[in-house]
Design a protein around this motif. Structure first.
Motif: not given
Length: 420
Positions: A388-394, A406-416
């Motif tokens: 999830v951390h890689v995906h939030r960055a990508l 993206a708002s329809r399919f949120p990813l729960a995790g930290e932005d790193l």
């Protein structure tokens, strides 16, 4: 060529196409996509990062249960800041690409299942129903393109965001690019004259219009409307035929053909993202002799993709992510193989990717180490890296993180700060 003809020929040639339910091209906003080509390379079956970018050599010749039998800890090689295993084709690849390469080690997929592992690595979540990042990017940035998302396998769920062009036989695309040739490599082998082809197209158009006028069921009318409105565009497919190498690569490495088609489709203006897929990594027996050659084929395929992008002038407009279902166990089983292990790595290269960088780490038994979420330095009180951390960055890099999709399919995790 119109989309309906494209679909008919594709079906006959082994290329399956699907469409997001309820979406018609007439309703889709035209997108002038100028971003990079997003390529996701899947090592199908679960690769072994300790034989690649997270090396773990044996401590001695008589070590009871070494992570790797084929090399010692003193044999590990380095290119810039990147350490790698001294096996197969690793040295040629890392010495050539280390300046542009970002390695993420110690990723916890939280599963040993192939299906959920691929879903997590390529969507950023174990949860079912989320699209692959390739689909999210294609749907968010260019869903009106005829082959916005081209897939050769791996996790390619679209969640209805974009049409999926699934290429089971990459050589079939030559036939699709030249539908009026008996031999796609022979420009003089016409099946029909130009006037006959135009009459056939007109008859098909009239037939669809007639069906539309008679049909009363809304769902069927929508499907027929998609065939009429979702046109591939003659100019775009002509560009594809011009860009597609003839003949395609005929080596025993399928990634090379897949790469050629992805680059050609992008240059033709009809593709935003592509899945490339290579199997053979689920080595529960005879691991070293089987797995290392597959890793070499994988790296040769990625190198070919980057060379093809360079040759075609899009080296600064491509982003490549390489990953797998999960990792392999830090010990051999009774069949000299390695089983499933939830800890894995990913490799990124291309536009917007900081090179010569390694994020995350594992210990000597390939167990993940935690990192400070602000600095990404190793920290015993930090967090464990996950897909999830890689995906939030990508998602941020692609510019799709704030889109409705993206708002329809949120990813729960930290932005790193994985990408700096």
């Amino acid at each position: 060529m119109e989309r309906r003809d494209f679909l008919k020929l594709a079906a006959g040639a082994g290329l399956a196409l699907s469409f997001p339910a309820g979406i018609r091209r007439a309703e889709a906003a035209s997108v002038d996509y100028r971003g990079p080509l997003w390529v996701f390379v899947n090592a199908d079956g679960g690769w072994d990062p300790t034989s690649l970018c997270d090396p773990k050599g044996r401590l001695s010749a008589d070590e009871a249960s070494p992570v790797n039998k084929s090399y010692g800890v003193g044999d590990i090689l380095t290119a810039g800041n990147i350490r790698y295993a001294p096996v197969g084709g690793n040295q040629a690849f890392f010495e050539k690409h280390w300046k542009r390469l970002l390695v993420v080690n110690g990723l916890d997929t939280e599963t040993n299942s192939h299906d959920s592992g691929q879903r997590n690595v390529w969507s950023g979540s174990l949860q079912e129903g989320l699209p692959a990042l390739a689909a999210l990017v294609a749907g968010g940035l260019g869903k009106d393109k005829p082959m916005a998302f081209l897939s050769s396998g791996g996790f390619d769920d679209t969640a209805g965001l974009v049409a999926l062009s699934r290429a089971g036989n990459m050589g079939a695309l030559s036939r699709i690019a030249f539908p009026n040739r008996s031999d796609p490599n022979n420009p003089d082998s016409f099946i029909h004259s130009q006037s006959t082809s135009e009459r056939i197209a007109k008859a098909q158009e009239e037939r669809i219009q007639s069906l539309l006028q008679r049909e009363r069921l809304p769902r069927v009318r929508r499907s027929l409307s998609m065939l009429v409105n979702a046109r591939a565009g003659q100019d775009e497919l002509q560009r594809l035929s011009e860009m597609l190498p003839s003949p395609l690569d005929d080596s025993n490495n399928p990634l090379k053909r897949q790469a050629q088609v992805a680059v050609a489709a992008y240059r033709a203006g009809i593709t935003v993202s592509a899945n490339l897929n290579l199997g053979g990594f689920d080595t529960h027996g005879n691991h070293d002799a089987t797995h290392i050659p597959r890793l070499q084929m994988l790296l040769e395929g990625v190198d070919f993709l980057l060379a093809e992008a360079e040759d075609k002038g899009i080296a600064d407009r491509i982003v490549v992510a390489v990953g797998s279902d999960f990792g392999r166990t830090p010990s051999y089983n009774s069949d000299n193989g390695k089983d499933h292990w939830s800890i894995t790595s990913m490799m990124l290269i291309g536009a917007g990717i900081p090179g010569n960088r390694v994020v995350g780490a594992t210990d000597e038994r390939h167990r993940p180490l935690t990192v400070d979420p602000r600095t990404l330095q190793l920290d015993a009180r930090g967090i464990r890296l996950k897909p999830v951390h890689v995906h939030r960055a990508l998602r941020r890099l692609a510019g799709v993180d704030r889109l409705d999709a993206a708002s329809r399919f949120p990813l729960a995790g930290e932005d790193l700060p994985i990408l700096g």
